[in-house]
Design an enzyme around this catalytic site. Structure first.
Site, PDB file in Angstrom:
ATOM      1  N   LYS A   1     -57.612  12.396  27.586  1.00 58.08           N
ATOM      2  CA  LYS A   1     -58.726  13.005  28.302  1.00 58.08           C
ATOM      3  C   LYS A   1     -58.213  13.961  29.373  1.00 58.08           C
ATOM      4  CE  LYS A   1     -62.203  10.947  26.313  1.00 58.08           C
ATOM      5  NZ  LYS A   1     -63.317  11.667  25.659  1.00 58.08           N
TER       6      LYS A   1
ATOM      7  N   GLU B   1     -69.376  17.021  18.584  1.00 65.56           N
ATOM      8  CA  GLU B   1     -69.962  15.688  18.769  1.00 65.56           C
ATOM      9  C   GLU B   1     -71.357  15.768  19.380  1.00 65.56           C
ATOM     10  OE1 GLU B   1     -68.544  13.625  22.808  1.00 65.56           O
ATOM     11  OE2 GLU B   1     -66.856  14.434  21.671  1.00 65.56           O
TER      12      GLU B   1
ATOM     13  N   HIS C   1     -66.622  11.875  15.132  1.00 64.05           N
ATOM     14  CA  HIS C   1     -66.598  11.306  16.473  1.00 64.05           C
ATOM     15  C   HIS C   1     -67.145   9.887  16.381  1.00 64.05           C
ATOM     16  CE1 HIS C   1     -68.548  10.499  20.460  1.00 64.05           C
ATOM     17  NE2 HIS C   1     -67.423  11.025  20.910  1.00 64.05           N
TER      18      HIS C   1
END
Length: 376
Positions: A166, A246, A296
Site C-alpha cells: 500500500k 475495483e 479484486h
C-alpha cells in the site's frame, strides 16, 4: 423450484488494531451477506461489496422482483434487476447489491445440479491458483519502514511469492518503503503497488519512473477511478504496468477502459462489478482486447469463494505461448469473521489456493458465526 425467501445478514466486528490507507481508515470490518431460499429448501449464499446496511436496503428493493421467480433463470433475473434499477446506479450500491444476489443464485444453481459453479460456467481451466498477499496498511503508531517490512517478511516465510504494498500517502516516504520492501522480499518475488487513487497523474508518473528499477509487477489505482485520461497519462508516462477497476462495474463501465486501453490489467470485484454473471462477460471482453484480468477480493470467505469459482474459468489473457495464469488476491489484514463465516476456512498452502469443488460456491456457511457477528 421457486424463490421463497430473501434474507440479508449485516455483519460487523471491531478491529483490535485500526488501520488506514491513502484516503480512508477502518476501525471495524463489515459485510452484507445474501441468503436466497427456495421452496424446495435449497439455499444460496452471496456477498455484496461495500457498506453493509446500504446494500441490504437496496436488496430490500429487489424483493418483489425475486420472490416467486425461477432461480435457475439467472441471466433473466440479472437483466430484470439491472433494467429496473439502472436509472438509480450504473455502479456502486445498486450493482454491488445485484452482485450479491447474483452470486447467491449461482451458488443455489450449483447446489441444485450437484456441481461447482465453475462447471456451470464451462470450466475448469485450472484447479488451483497462486495467491498474492494483500496487507501493509498503515497503523496509528510506529514507523512503516519497521512494521511493514516485518509484515512482508512474514508473508515470505508463509510461502507467498507475491506481495502487494500500500502506497499513495507521501511520495518520498512511499519510494523509501518500496525500496525497503523489495530488499526484504528479495529480487525473485513479485511486488505490486496499490495507491488506492492517492496520487494525481504527475506524482504517479514521478513515482513510477523513480521505482522502475524495483521490478514492479503493476501499479494499482494510481489516480481516481473516474479520470481515465489521467490513467492513460500514467500508463504512457512511466514504465510500470497500470492496473485498476475495483471501483468500476458492469461491461458498460469497462468498455471505455478496454477500448482506450487505459489500463494494462483490470481488477473487477466479483461482489461489486455485477456478480459472476457479469464478471465472466467482462473477462471475455478483456480477453478480446488482450488485457489481463485479476479480480479484486476484499471481503469474507463467501466473496473469496466466488472469486475462486471465477478464476477457475478466466480465459488466458492475452492468448500466447505459455500464457500467464491469473492471480488471487488474498487479503491478510485483520478481519474477525472473514473465515469464521465458513464451516471450513479457505486457506493457502505456500501461497497456493485450491479452487473449491463441492456444489455451488463449494463452501458451507456457519450460521452460528452469522449470529455472533450480526449487527442488525
Amino acid at each position: 423450484m421457486r424463490i421463497a425467501a430473501l434474507h440479508t445478514h449485516i455483519l460487523e466486528a471491531e478491529l483490535t488494531q485500526p488501520f488506514g490507507w491513502s484516503f480512508d481508515s477502518a476501525r471495524s470490518r463489515g459485510a452484507c451477506i445474501v441468503e436466497i431460499v427456495t421452496d424446495t429448501g435449497l439455499i444460496g449464499w452471496g456477498e455484496c461489496y461495500g457498506p453493509a446496511r446500504m446494500n441490504a436496503a437496496v436488496i430490500e428493493g429487489f424483493r418483489r422482483h425475486l420472490l416467486g421467480a425461477d432461480p435457475m433463470a439467472g441471466e433473466v433475473l440479472w437483466q430484470v434487476l439491472h433494467s429496473r434499477f439502472r436509472d438509480y446506479g450504473q455502479r456502486g450500491l445498486v450493482i454491488s447489491a445485484l452482485s450479491g444476489v447474483d452470486i447467491a443464485l449461482w451458488d443455489l444453481r450449483g447446489k441444485a445440479l450437484g456441481v461447482p459453479v465453475h462447471r456451470l460456467m464451462g470450466g475448469p481451466l485450472r484447479t488451483r491458483v497462486q495467491a498474492y498477499a494483500t496487507g501493509t496498511y498503515r497503523l496509528e503508531q510506529g514507523d512503516p519502514l519497521d512494521y511493514v517490512v516485518r509484515e512482508v517478511r512474514g508473508y515470505v516465510d508463509e510461502g507467498f511469492q507475491a506481495v502487494k504494498l500500500k502506497i499513495g500517502l507521501d511520495l518520498e516516504e512511499d519510494i523509501a518503503l518500496i525500496r525497503a520492501t523489495r530488499a526484504a522480499i528479495g529480487p525473485e518475488r513479485e511486488m505490486m503497488l496499490d495507491a488506492n487513487h492517492g496520487f494525481d497523474a504527475l506524482d504517479a508518473i514521478a513515482l513510477g519512473r523513480c521505482v522502475a528499477d524495483q521490478n514492479i509487477s503493476w501499479f494499482e489505482e494510481p489516480v481516481i477511478p473516474e479520470d481515465l485520461a489521467s490513467y492513460r497519462e500514467v500508463k504512457a508516462g512511466q514504465p510500470i504496468p497500470v492496473a485498476g477497476g475495483e471501483c468500476t462495474a458492469t461491461r458498460w463501465g469497462f468498455l471505455d477502459i478496454l477500448t482506450t486501453r487505459a489500463m494494462d490489467i483490470i481488477q473487477p470485484d466479483t461482489a461489486a462489478a455485477g456478480g459472476l454473471t457479469e464478471c465472466k462477460k467482462i473477462a471475455d471482453m478483456a480477453a478480446a482486447f488482450g488485457i489481463r484480468y485479476i479480480p479484486h477480493v476484499w471481503g469474507t470467505g463467501i466473496g473469496l469463494a466466488a472469486a475462486l469459482q471465477l478464476l477457475a474459468v478466466l480465459p488466458h489473457t492475452p492468448p500466447r505461448h505459455t500464457p500467464r495464469e491469473p492471480l488471487l488476491e488474498f487479503d491478510r489484514s485483520e478481519h474477525p469473521f472473514r473465515q469464521a463465516v465458513l464451516a471450513e476456512p479457505i486457506e493457502h498452502v505456500r501461497g497456493w489456493v485450491d479452487i473449491p469443488t463441492r456444489p455451488g460456491l463449494g463452501v458451507e456457511i456457519d450460521r452460528a458465526a452469522l449470529r455472533r457477528f450480526s449487527a442488525a
